[in-house]
Design a protein around this motif. Sequence first.
Motif, short mmCIF file in Angstrom:
data_model
loop_
_atom_site.label_atom_id
_atom_site.label_comp_id
_atom_site.label_asym_id
_atom_site.label_seq_id
_atom_site.Cartn_x
_atom_site.Cartn_y
_atom_site.Cartn_z
N ALA A 43 -55.54 89.08 -44.48
CA ALA A 43 -55.48 89.46 -45.75
C ALA A 43 -54.21 90.26 -46.32
CB ALA A 43 -57.07 90.58 -45.79
N CYS A 44 -53.50 90.97 -45.23
CA CYS A 44 -52.46 91.60 -45.80
C CYS A 44 -51.16 91.24 -45.66
CB CYS A 44 -52.41 92.74 -44.51
SG CYS A 44 -50.90 93.80 -44.76
N PRO A 45 -50.38 91.20 -46.84
CA PRO A 45 -49.14 90.51 -47.31
C PRO A 45 -48.12 91.00 -46.10
CG PRO A 45 -49.69 92.23 -48.87
CD PRO A 45 -50.92 92.18 -48.23
N TRP A 46 -48.20 92.19 -45.90
CA TRP A 46 -47.15 92.78 -44.95
C TRP A 46 -47.46 92.03 -43.42
CZ3 TRP A 46 -44.31 95.17 -48.65
CH2 TRP A 46 -45.19 95.86 -49.49
N ALA A 47 -48.75 91.72 -43.18
CA ALA A 47 -48.68 91.30 -41.96
C ALA A 47 -48.55 89.85 -41.99
CB ALA A 47 -50.41 91.57 -41.51
N SER A 48 -48.95 89.21 -43.14
CA SER A 48 -48.72 87.74 -43.16
C SER A 48 -47.16 87.42 -43.07
CB SER A 48 -49.11 87.25 -44.51
OG SER A 48 -50.81 87.35 -44.77
N ARG A 49 -46.29 88.39 -43.31
CA ARG A 49 -44.80 88.04 -43.17
C ARG A 49 -44.62 87.71 -41.48
NH1 ARG A 49 -41.39 92.85 -45.62
NH2 ARG A 49 -42.11 92.67 -47.93
N ALA A 50 -45.44 88.48 -40.85
CA ALA A 50 -45.16 88.45 -39.07
C ALA A 50 -45.76 87.06 -38.69
CB ALA A 50 -45.78 89.65 -38.54
N PHE A 128 -43.17 97.02 -40.60
CA PHE A 128 -43.39 95.70 -40.97
C PHE A 128 -42.07 95.20 -41.34
CE2 PHE A 128 -43.86 98.02 -44.73
CZ PHE A 128 -43.05 97.30 -45.77
N ALA A 129 -41.16 95.93 -41.82
CA ALA A 129 -39.70 95.20 -42.37
C ALA A 129 -38.72 95.03 -41.06
CB ALA A 129 -39.21 96.25 -43.29
N ARG A 130 -38.95 95.79 -40.26
CA ARG A 130 -38.18 95.60 -38.91
C ARG A 130 -38.86 94.55 -38.00
NH1 ARG A 130 -32.98 96.01 -38.36
NH2 ARG A 130 -33.00 94.40 -36.99
N ILE A 131 -39.98 94.44 -37.90
CA ILE A 131 -40.70 93.63 -37.05
C ILE A 131 -40.08 92.24 -37.16
CG2 ILE A 131 -42.83 92.35 -36.54
CD1 ILE A 131 -44.25 95.29 -36.67
N THR A 132 -40.32 91.69 -38.47
CA THR A 132 -40.02 90.22 -38.48
C THR A 132 -38.46 89.97 -38.20
OG1 THR A 132 -39.64 90.57 -41.07
CG2 THR A 132 -41.79 89.64 -40.23
N LEU A 133 -37.49 90.98 -38.55
CA LEU A 133 -36.09 90.72 -38.27
C LEU A 133 -36.03 90.84 -36.74
CD1 LEU A 133 -34.61 93.14 -40.89
CD2 LEU A 133 -34.97 90.71 -41.13
N ASP A 134 -36.64 91.65 -35.96
CA ASP A 134 -36.39 91.73 -34.53
C ASP A 134 -37.05 90.48 -34.03
OD1 ASP A 134 -34.91 94.00 -34.43
OD2 ASP A 134 -36.76 95.27 -33.87
N ARG A 221 -40.68 86.90 -47.49
CA ARG A 221 -41.13 88.12 -48.23
C ARG A 221 -41.76 88.06 -49.57
NH1 ARG A 221 -37.35 93.22 -45.74
NH2 ARG A 221 -37.32 92.61 -43.71
N LEU A 222 -40.93 86.99 -50.20
CA LEU A 222 -41.41 86.82 -51.75
C LEU A 222 -42.72 85.89 -51.68
CD1 LEU A 222 -41.18 87.09 -54.49
CD2 LEU A 222 -39.44 85.10 -54.73
N PHE A 223 -42.77 85.00 -50.76
CA PHE A 223 -44.08 84.09 -50.64
C PHE A 223 -45.23 84.99 -50.64
CE2 PHE A 223 -47.13 81.74 -48.27
CZ PHE A 223 -47.34 80.79 -49.00
#
Length: 336
Positions: A43-50, A128-134, A221-223
Amino acid sequence: MSYVQHDKEYARDSRYLTTRITADGRDGFPVEPGRYRLVVSRACPWASRAVIVRRLLGLEAALPMAIAGPVHDERSWTFDLDPGGRDPVLGIERLREAYLARDPEYDRGITVPAIVDVPTGRVVTNDFARITLDLSLEWTAHHRPGAPRLYPSALREEIDAVNGPVYADVNNGVYRAGFAGSQRAYAQAYERLFDRLDRLSERLRGSRYLVGDTITEADVRLFTTLVRFDAVYHGHFKCNRQKLSEMPVLWAYARDLFQTPGFGDTTDFAHIKRHYYTVHDDINPTGVIPVGPDLSGWLTPHGRHALGGRPFGDGTPPGPVAAAERVPAGHMPVRR
């Protein structure tokens, strides 16, 4: 956790746990396949990035995933999708337990995504912002063959420059509109949001992707905001100048990504709607969940191939979604 400031403008609590999991283990947590568990909610957009980045990079085996249910109360996300209401690996009913294992006095947001150290049961990070970069930069030894380069060094500065205003005006901007405590605060957030969407439309009019000719972190991130726009943000958060489906360039761009492996096949519209319309009872006190919108448009031709670009660059698409991680039937669009 979030709050409204004295001037009635929404502000997100950004006091995250910033411990990093790195290839050299400099923060005490080295990259080790199978050691950690990525906790998300679809459900969460921040989690969906990961979720998207993990799938694009092929990290499913190296970083197993726990999927929390789509709703939570004031205490935390729960594992009600699992038998007995417990995560089968961590053995906990609520994500809060892993946060308190890290810090018994923890008083910040119990947020997803979170990465938990399985041997200790403690949250390592929820940044969340750092998780996907790492995942892109530190977990390279475990990327699948053909994994795309989502944060390439040559484009990093431009990606960061795009991500900044997209976060402020779009990703977080819809929340600033939806949780505004005054007409003035809402109007300001609304104007910023649609001004930025107009600028993004112009940027994408002649370019298939936001930065370069391949999918990057910027597109991910935009998607995750665009895919929720018509189902939630347009009505629930009063972001109603236009629907995404009424913005031709962004609608085609979003459909292009949705139809790319890793994006649409990880999107659960049923969880998305249930979360927002149930949890935000101050905005939707009846708890009624809309039946619409019609999702079949997500599968219609988008025409973006004419702009060129190669979604995965020199790499390849990810394979089929693992059976245990498939979005349930009925939670995704079907062709009419």
